[in-house]
Write a protein that holds these residues in place. Structure first.
Motif, PDB file in Angstrom:
ATOM      1  N   GLY A  59       0.781  -1.226   0.000  1.00  0.00           N
ATOM      2  CA  GLY A  59       0.000   0.000   0.000  1.00  0.00           C
ATOM      3  C   GLY A  59       0.813   1.275   0.000  1.00  0.00           C
ATOM      4  N   ARG A  60       0.134   2.361   0.314  1.00  0.00           N
ATOM      5  CA  ARG A  60       0.719   3.697   0.190  1.00  0.00           C
ATOM      6  C   ARG A  60       1.672   4.038   1.324  1.00  0.00           C
ATOM      7  N   GLY A 108       6.701   4.517   1.579  1.00  0.00           N
ATOM      8  CA  GLY A 108       5.830   5.626   1.942  1.00  0.00           C
ATOM      9  C   GLY A 108       6.112   6.079   3.356  1.00  0.00           C
TER      10      GLY A 108
END
Length: 264
Positions: A59-60, A108
């Motif tokens: 994910g981010r 991230g």
């Protein structure tokens, strides 16, 4: 159903632990912490097969820290936070005790406990848009996951204080300048660069690089004389391995053989 717990995979000597709660920013709740501890313990039981450990995330975000929603909802908050921190600390303590290099790949934001995961690694590769933030002050909490111990050693006491006491986010370029990360690269090349670094580590003698990583981690935790004693014992132990014996022999010149007529 797709699991949201950390995933452990081992391939060609590389053990990858992947945080897998992208919808929650990979925030660490108690099941996640337990699964992380179990993954690290699984690695500790298979050291003969593992050359390097890689920490990654889906994910981010890399890791948004501890799960503040779970903390807020806990009927006995101090007991819950103590248990959560205790399980995470067991995982990180075991990880840093392993004679195996650890590489973190930060795609991230790393916040709170996520910074602790970053600090637990020996080599940290970050995307150019990654950010790092203490996050603790914003929810009225103090550092955990070894942040107060390892951050000053990585970035210096003054920068550690600025980071922890103001809660100001640090971008990837600043993190590189401070020494919080090893290398920054464009997000689109992060996976390829991580593969290169991991392959370079895995190509070297497993015990040699593993013990080097362990010694480096211990260097700031004890007196110089104790470090020297550990170095001496470790290098002597490694010199007895078949791998070191073969490599040492390859560097040593072959003994000269006397020819007929040479003086004794």
């Amino acid at each position: 159903m797709t699991t949201t717990l950390p995933k452990l995979s081992v391939s060609d000597g590389v053990a990858t632990i992947r945080l897998a709660r992208p919808d929650a920013g990979n925030a660490v709740d108690l099941p996640t912490a337990i699964a992380l501890r179990d993954a690290v313990e699984g690695i500790s039981e298979a050291l003969d097969e593992i050359h390097v450990v890689v920490l990654r995330a889906d994910g981010r975000l890399f890791c948004a820290g501890g799960d503040v929603r779970a903390m807020a909802a806990a009927p006995d908050r101090p007991a819950f936070v103590a248990e959560l921190a205790g399980v995470l600390h067991d995982a990180l303590d075991t990880l840093r005790a392993l004679p195996v290099p650890v590489v973190a790949v930060v795609q991230g934001t790393a916040a709170g406990a996520g910074v602790g995961l970053v600090l637990a690694a020996d080599v940290v590769l970050a995307a150019d848009h990654a950010t790092f933030v203490a996050a603790y002050p914003s929810v009225g909490l103090s550092p955990d996951c070894g942040v107060s111990a390892l951050l000053p050693a990585a970035v210096g006491a003054r920068r550690a204080a600025l980071f922890l006491l103001t809660g100001t986010p640090v971008d990837a370029a600043t993190a590189l300048d401070w020494g919080l990360v090893t290398e920054v690269c464009p997000a689109e090349t992060l996976d390829a660069r991580a593969g290169e670094v991991v392959a370079a580590i895995a190509a070297l003698p497993r015990q040699a690089v593993g013990e080097a990583a362990r010694l480096l981690r211990r260097s700031g935790e004890r007196p110089y004389a104790a470090q020297l004693a550990d170095e001496a014992a470790t290098i002597a132990r490694l010199s007895a391995t078949a791998e070191a014996g073969a490599l040492l022999a390859s560097f040593a010149p072959a003994p000269a053989h006397p020819t007929p007529g040479d003086s004794p």
